[in-house]
Write an enzyme that holds these catalytic residues in place. Structure first.
Site, PDB file in Angstrom:
ATOM      1  N   ALA A  49       0.714  -1.182  -0.224  1.00 60.91           N
ATOM      2  CA  ALA A  49       0.157   0.548   0.356  1.00 60.91           C
ATOM      3  C   ALA A  49       0.594   0.822  -0.085  1.00 60.91           C
ATOM      4  O   ALA A  49       0.371   2.332   0.416  1.00 60.91           O
ATOM      5  CB  ALA A  49      -0.162   0.127   1.284  1.00 60.91           C
ATOM      6  N   CYS A  70      12.464   5.886  -8.346  1.00 63.79           N
ATOM      7  CA  CYS A  70      12.913   5.296  -9.171  1.00 63.79           C
ATOM      8  C   CYS A  70      13.864   5.441 -10.568  1.00 63.79           C
ATOM      9  O   CYS A  70      15.029   4.156 -10.555  1.00 63.79           O
ATOM     10  CB  CYS A  70      11.710   5.156 -10.031  1.00 63.79           C
ATOM     11  SG  CYS A  70      10.210   3.861  -9.420  1.00 63.79           S
ATOM     12  N   LYS A  90      10.015  -0.575 -18.727  1.00 66.34           N
ATOM     13  CA  LYS A  90       9.748   0.113 -17.537  1.00 66.34           C
ATOM     14  C   LYS A  90      11.247   0.341 -17.648  1.00 66.34           C
ATOM     15  O   LYS A  90      11.401   2.014 -16.890  1.00 66.34           O
ATOM     16  CB  LYS A  90       8.890  -0.987 -16.567  1.00 66.34           C
ATOM     17  CG  LYS A  90       8.909  -0.104 -15.323  1.00 66.34           C
ATOM     18  CD  LYS A  90       8.104   1.338 -15.017  1.00 66.34           C
ATOM     19  CE  LYS A  90       8.705   2.029 -13.838  1.00 66.34           C
ATOM     20  NZ  LYS A  90       7.413   2.335 -13.092  1.00 66.34           N
ATOM     21  N   GLU A 121       4.211   0.287 -13.637  1.00 64.77           N
ATOM     22  CA  GLU A 121       3.282   1.790 -13.721  1.00 64.77           C
ATOM     23  C   GLU A 121       4.487   2.794 -14.438  1.00 64.77           C
ATOM     24  O   GLU A 121       4.973   3.174 -13.868  1.00 64.77           O
ATOM     25  CB  GLU A 121       3.013   1.617 -12.416  1.00 64.77           C
ATOM     26  CG  GLU A 121       2.244   3.202 -11.729  1.00 64.77           C
ATOM     27  CD  GLU A 121       1.016   2.411 -12.910  1.00 64.77           C
ATOM     28  OE1 GLU A 121      -0.222   2.186 -11.894  1.00 64.77           O
ATOM     29  OE2 GLU A 121       1.069   3.185 -13.129  1.00 64.77           O
TER      30      GLU A 121
END
Ligand code: UDX
Ligand code: UDX
Length: 468
Positions: free
Chosen positions: A13, A283, A227, A172
């Site tokens: 989460a 990232c 990605k 994502e």
């Protein structure tokens, strides 16, 4: 044929799992979406009545949560039950750079992904589609597959032949600060996999709000690699423009004009050309390090050193900024009060992971500065924790303030590190009156009106432009 998807479980989460599942629940009210996390404190925050207490800040997130929470969207720490009941499971746990062992400092640490796969293998029943949402090294799907096939089942005696797993990669592309709008209006949705029915089941969910043409399907490895490479290309643009910002400062050109001029060429495009204190966030650095590691592993040393340079330029840009602040302030920061405006890695988020502010503050503290930091969304505890983890010297001379005003009184310099809107149009004349002279403004994000700052009497530096 895969059965109709009704229940979704997301493990993790965090910044990715929370917003992504909220938007899926919002756009697909017929689905039951359960987000699980082993961190009970985090789950408590996701369930807090006061929506300003959610664990992450994202514009638009509160509205979505208010609409769907406890209807078809639940946040819970009951991992076992939700895995067992799910038709589809998203793995959205963190994959930080390894700090120890093989590949330390470069490879992604897959311990949480491994653990998730084992939990799924243990508790899942029947047919389950397992989706990699976290950014992972190429071929991780293979590892997950092997774990799912061979790990023990929870209920001994469960008929293995009745259990079936389908693995998909669905990376994502949301950026923090615009996560909700990125999810609601994505440029593309990427689904990689081998089983056409599993791919269709996931594509069907997205098709409730995303046009078919925007849903790209590929094999697993292409999806995983895309990605990583998207992030590497974005980061490379930032290092490219930052490298040129240094050249602009020496030659008298203005990086803002250069960005505008080159970005007007459709082949280059105008986005991701803002020079600044270097990229941060969870990232970019991690993914490039990972790419470097993979290339080295396969003996592609030239390719790996090419991408390594993107990180080196990023670190160099931060050091360059800290050094020039010291230089402009007559070579010493001892006992000087410096106001730091902004601490998050970019505006509209409370996330500080890899924030350039951490490195710049560290350098200034090591030079003896007395820092006063203000950020609209990052709290004192987080700022102090980040600096404690980074700064070597025992004496961390730093105060966290709750307004710009408290921050700037009697300071020698203001350094704008994050591009929060509230720093764009300050009353520079009023601020100048409250500061020590000569008073400096260092605008690392190029967000101030240069004429206003200079007219107020400040000495001024901004990225990629020198005022001779
Ligand atoms: C993560 C990854 O870091 C990134 O590579 C990927 O692209 C998306 O997922 P993020 O959501 O920002 O990004 O991570 P974070 O905010 O740290 O959330 C991960 C959550 O997973 C944490 O709340 C953690 O408690 C939880 N977790 C981790 C589990 O519930 N179980 C585990 O076994 C491990
Ligand atoms: C990034 C990717 O954009 C996203 O697709 C991926 O899923 C996760 O990583 P994020 O890290 O949230 O998202 O933010 P992003 O907007 O990409 O910014 C990253 C860093 O680059 C920030 O520190 C930002 O300030 C910096 N940046 C961005 C620049 O310095 N100049 C620019 O022109 C754009």
């Amino acid at each position: 044929m895969i059965k109709k998807i009704r229940k979704i479980c997301c493990i993790g989460a965090g910044y990715v799992g929370g917003p992504t599942m909220s938007v899926i629940a919002d756009r697909c009210p017929h689905l039951e979406v359960n987000v699980v996390d082993t961190n009970e404190e985090r789950i408590k925050k996701w369930n807090s009545k006061d929506l300003t207490k959610l664990p992450i800040y994202e514009p638009g997130l509160e509205d979505v949560i208010e609409r769907r929470r406890n209807k078809n969207l639940k946040f819970t720490s009951d991992v076992k039950e939700n895995i067992a009941n799910a038709d589809m499971i998203f793995i959205s746990v963190n994959t930080p750079t390894k700090s120890r062992g093989l590949g330390a400092g470069q490879a992604s640490d897959l311990k949480w992904v491994d653990l998730c796969a084992r939990q799924i293998a243990k508790y899942a029943k029947g047919e389950t589609i397992v989706i990699e949402k976290s950014t992972l090294p190429v071929k991780t799907a293979q590892t997950i597959n092997e774990i799912l096939k061979s790990a023990n089942t929870y209920e001994e005696g469960t008929n293995r032949s009745k259990r079936k797993f389908f693995i998909l990669s669905n990376p994502e592309f949301l950026a923090e600060g615009t996560a909700i709008s990125d999810l609601e209006n994505p440029d593309r949705v990427l689904i990689g996999g081998e089983d056409p029915d599993a791919i269709n089941a996931l594509a069907e969910i997205y098709s409730y709000w995303v046009k078919k043409e925007k849903i790209i399907t590929t094999d697993l490895w292409s999806s995983e690699l895309s990605k990583l490479i998207s992030n590497a290309f974005l980061a490379q643009r930032i290092s490219s423009i930052n490298s040129i910002s240094a050249l602009c400062e020496i030659t008298g050109a203005d990086i803002k004009d250069v960005s505008l001029a080159i970005g007007a060429d459709k082949r280059i495009g105008k986005h991701f050309l803002k020079s600044g204190p270097g990229f941060g966030g969870s990232c970019f650095k991690k993914d490039i390090l990972n790419l470097v590691y993979i290339c080295n592993h396969y003996g592609l040393y030239e390719v790996s050193s090419y991408w390594q340079k993107v990180i080196e330029i990023n670190e160099w840009q931060q050091k360059r900024i800290s050094s020039l602040i010291v230089d402009k302030l007559f070579g010493t920061l001892f006992n000087k009060k410096i106001s730091i405006l902004g601490f998050s890695f970019k505006a509209n988020t409370n996330d500080t992971r890899e924030s350039p502010a951490i490195n710049i503050c560290n350098d200034l503290i090591e030079e003896g500065a007395n820092l006063h930091i203000y950020d609209p969304k990052v709290n004192e505890k987080k700022i102090k924790e980040d600096l404690k983890n980074r700064v070597k010297s025992e004496n961390i001379n730093c105060f966290v303030e709750t307004s710009i005003n408290e921050c700037i009184n009697n300071s020698h310099a203001i350094v704008i590190v994050t591009e929060w809107d509230e720093f764009r149009n300050l009353d520079w004349k009023e601020i100048y009156a409250k500061m020590e002279k000569p008073a400096w403004v260092f605008d690392t994000r190029n967000i101030t009106n240069s004429a206003d700052v200079l007219d107020a009497g400040f000495k001024f530096w901004r990225t990629g432009r020198t005022y001779f």
